[in-house]
Design an enzyme around this catalytic site. Structure first.
Site, PDB file in Angstrom:
ATOM      1  N   ASP A  68       3.100  18.806  42.175  1.00 33.85           N
ATOM      2  CA  ASP A  68       2.878  20.227  42.503  1.00 33.85           C
ATOM      3  C   ASP A  68       3.479  21.143  41.439  1.00 33.85           C
ATOM      4  O   ASP A  68       4.214  22.091  41.748  1.00 33.85           O
ATOM      5  CB  ASP A  68       3.491  20.562  43.871  1.00 33.85           C
ATOM      6  CG  ASP A  68       3.155  19.534  44.940  1.00 33.85           C
ATOM      7  OD1 ASP A  68       2.016  19.044  44.943  1.00 33.85           O
ATOM      8  OD2 ASP A  68       4.037  19.228  45.770  1.00 33.85           O
ATOM      9  N   HIS A 114      -3.359  19.927  42.630  1.00 28.26           N
ATOM     10  CA  HIS A 114      -2.295  20.919  42.815  1.00 28.26           C
ATOM     11  C   HIS A 114      -1.995  21.622  41.484  1.00 28.26           C
ATOM     12  O   HIS A 114      -0.904  21.577  40.939  1.00 28.26           O
ATOM     13  CB  HIS A 114      -1.024  20.324  43.397  1.00 28.26           C
ATOM     14  CG  HIS A 114      -0.215  21.375  44.099  1.00 28.26           C
ATOM     15  ND1 HIS A 114      -0.124  21.441  45.467  1.00 28.26           N
ATOM     16  CD2 HIS A 114       0.478  22.434  43.611  1.00 28.26           C
ATOM     17  CE1 HIS A 114       0.620  22.487  45.786  1.00 28.26           C
ATOM     18  NE2 HIS A 114       0.976  23.113  44.679  1.00 28.26           N
ATOM     19  N   GLU A 171      -6.062  23.207  49.690  1.00 31.78           N
ATOM     20  CA  GLU A 171      -4.653  23.564  49.522  1.00 31.78           C
ATOM     21  C   GLU A 171      -4.359  23.849  48.049  1.00 31.78           C
ATOM     22  O   GLU A 171      -5.232  23.758  47.195  1.00 31.78           O
ATOM     23  CB  GLU A 171      -3.751  22.433  50.033  1.00 31.78           C
ATOM     24  CG  GLU A 171      -3.838  21.142  49.219  1.00 31.78           C
ATOM     25  CD  GLU A 171      -2.942  20.030  49.753  1.00 31.78           C
ATOM     26  OE1 GLU A 171      -2.457  20.128  50.886  1.00 31.78           O
ATOM     27  OE2 GLU A 171      -2.731  19.041  49.003  1.00 31.78           O
ATOM     28  N   ARG A 202       3.712  10.891  40.925  1.00 32.40           N
ATOM     29  CA  ARG A 202       2.782  11.947  40.563  1.00 32.40           C
ATOM     30  C   ARG A 202       3.432  12.708  39.414  1.00 32.40           C
ATOM     31  O   ARG A 202       4.501  13.297  39.573  1.00 32.40           O
ATOM     32  CB  ARG A 202       2.491  12.857  41.748  1.00 32.40           C
ATOM     33  CG  ARG A 202       1.641  12.202  42.826  1.00 32.40           C
ATOM     34  CD  ARG A 202       1.349  13.131  43.984  1.00 32.40           C
ATOM     35  NE  ARG A 202       2.550  13.442  44.747  1.00 32.40           N
ATOM     36  CZ  ARG A 202       2.598  14.325  45.743  1.00 32.40           C
ATOM     37  NH1 ARG A 202       1.511  15.010  46.059  1.00 32.40           N
ATOM     38  NH2 ARG A 202       3.708  14.546  46.403  1.00 32.40           N
ATOM     39  N   ASN A 255      -6.972  19.872  58.312  1.00 28.89           N
ATOM     40  CA  ASN A 255      -5.553  19.983  58.009  1.00 28.89           C
ATOM     41  C   ASN A 255      -5.149  21.328  57.428  1.00 28.89           C
ATOM     42  O   ASN A 255      -4.083  21.849  57.748  1.00 28.89           O
ATOM     43  CB  ASN A 255      -5.142  18.862  57.053  1.00 28.89           C
ATOM     44  CG  ASN A 255      -5.464  17.496  57.621  1.00 28.89           C
ATOM     45  OD1 ASN A 255      -6.564  16.984  57.418  1.00 28.89           O
ATOM     46  ND2 ASN A 255      -4.534  16.917  58.362  1.00 28.89           N
TER      47      ASN A 255
END
Length: 316
Positions: free
Chosen positions: A11, A259, A195, A293, A158
């Protein structure tokens, strides 16, 4: 072959301030703190000193799973310029037994140097009492906007993307406006997710890059856009790409890119995409606890119609 800029940071958010420095913040694998670093170049962020600006408490409403921080310098007319770190946090397990009960929070300070600041914490209330995360902010034509992901009332899935106008760095005004919900096949693999929104303005348009599907190799980027003179709080002003704009590159082994955030090169001549991805698909256990990640950066190309072309995540 592109290589990670910073390993084990998901992120990622890179902000270039007016002081010429880049500020980097991201989710750490332990999900337990907010860690900030600064450098005069993007490459310099790799070895820059890491300052922990906040650590989660042992219990309480914001004591678990600290996710997706972003740092912004917010200047609303008539108010002091404010550094704000927006993030999501879940309550401790004894309060909520369901793991994913995140709400949105902000650390703020009016100190000039965020690396040495005294911060204060408060919740950012979206007006909808449900799972929410991934807030970002931007300014356009003198108005300030809050943009985030949230589980919507009476909407399967979600998370969806919402927008609202702001009247301070930590408060919104008016009702949240739904911009997009998961609807295409590539947005609903594993989880129904929209998101991680991020904004870039170019060529007379406002673009929002966002992420969809589960956070494994199916994770990918979508794109919304609106005319710069449109009413950004009107859902009809926004168009949505029917296909993902960045997705896994199986040929070169970069998986689940998403992200994203945006920044610019040192001389300001190039727009830079910042995103995370993994370099393998075989994840042992829950992907949430896989630490690998990594943060990647790559240059954005712009086509003759004025739209961004992100290419493959494996391309430098």
């Amino acid at each position: 072959m592109i290589k990670p800029l910073i390993e084990q940071r998901a992120d990622p958010y890179i902000y270039k301030h007016t002081d010429g420095n880049y500020y980097f913040i991201a989710s750490v694998p332990e999900y337990d703190r907010l860690e900030l670093r600064r450098a005069s170049t993007i490459a310099g962020l790799v070895d820059a000193e890491k300052i922990t600006v906040w650590t989660k408490p042992d219990s309480g409403p914001y004591s678990d799973l600290i996710w997706a921080p972003e740092i912004h310098h917010v200047h609303i007319e008539g108010q002091q310029p404010t550094w704000a770190i927006y993030f999501a946090a879940a309550p401790s397990r004894e309060i909520k037994h369901d793991l994913f009960q995140h709400r949105m929070y902000a650390l703020t300070t009016t100190d000039a140097d965020p690396m040495q600041a005294e911060w204060s914490l408060q919740q950012v209330d979206s007006g909808i009492d449900s799972f929410c995360l991934d807030a970002t902010v931007f300014t356009h034509q003198g108005k300030h906007y809050y943009l985030w992901a949230q589980k919507g009332p009476d909407i399967p899935g979600n998370s969806n993307l919402y927008i609202a106008e702001m009247d301070s760095p930590t408060t919104i005004v008016g009702e949240p406006v739904l911009l997009t919900k998961p609807e295409y096949d590539w947005e609903v693999i594993g989880f129904l997710v929209n998101e991680g929104p991020a904004v870039i303005k170019k060529n007379g348009r406002i673009f929002i890059g966002y992420s969809a599907s589960a956070t494994n190799h199916n994770y990918c980027m979508g794109l919304l856009w609106a005319d710069e003179n449109a009413d950004l709080l009107n859902p009809a002003s926004w168009e949505k790409s029917p296909v993902p704009v960045l997705q896994s590159c199986y040929e070169r082994g970069i998986y689940g890119p998403g992200h994203n955030s945006f920044t610019v090169s040192e001389d300001g001549s190039e727009d830079i995409l910042v995103f995370h991805a993994r370099t393998y698909t075989e994840i042992v256990g829950d992907p949430l606890w896989d630490p690998n990640r990594h943060t990647f950066v790559k240059t954005i190309c712009w086509n003759h119609e004025g739209f961004p072309e992100f290419g493959k995540p494996s391309e430098p």
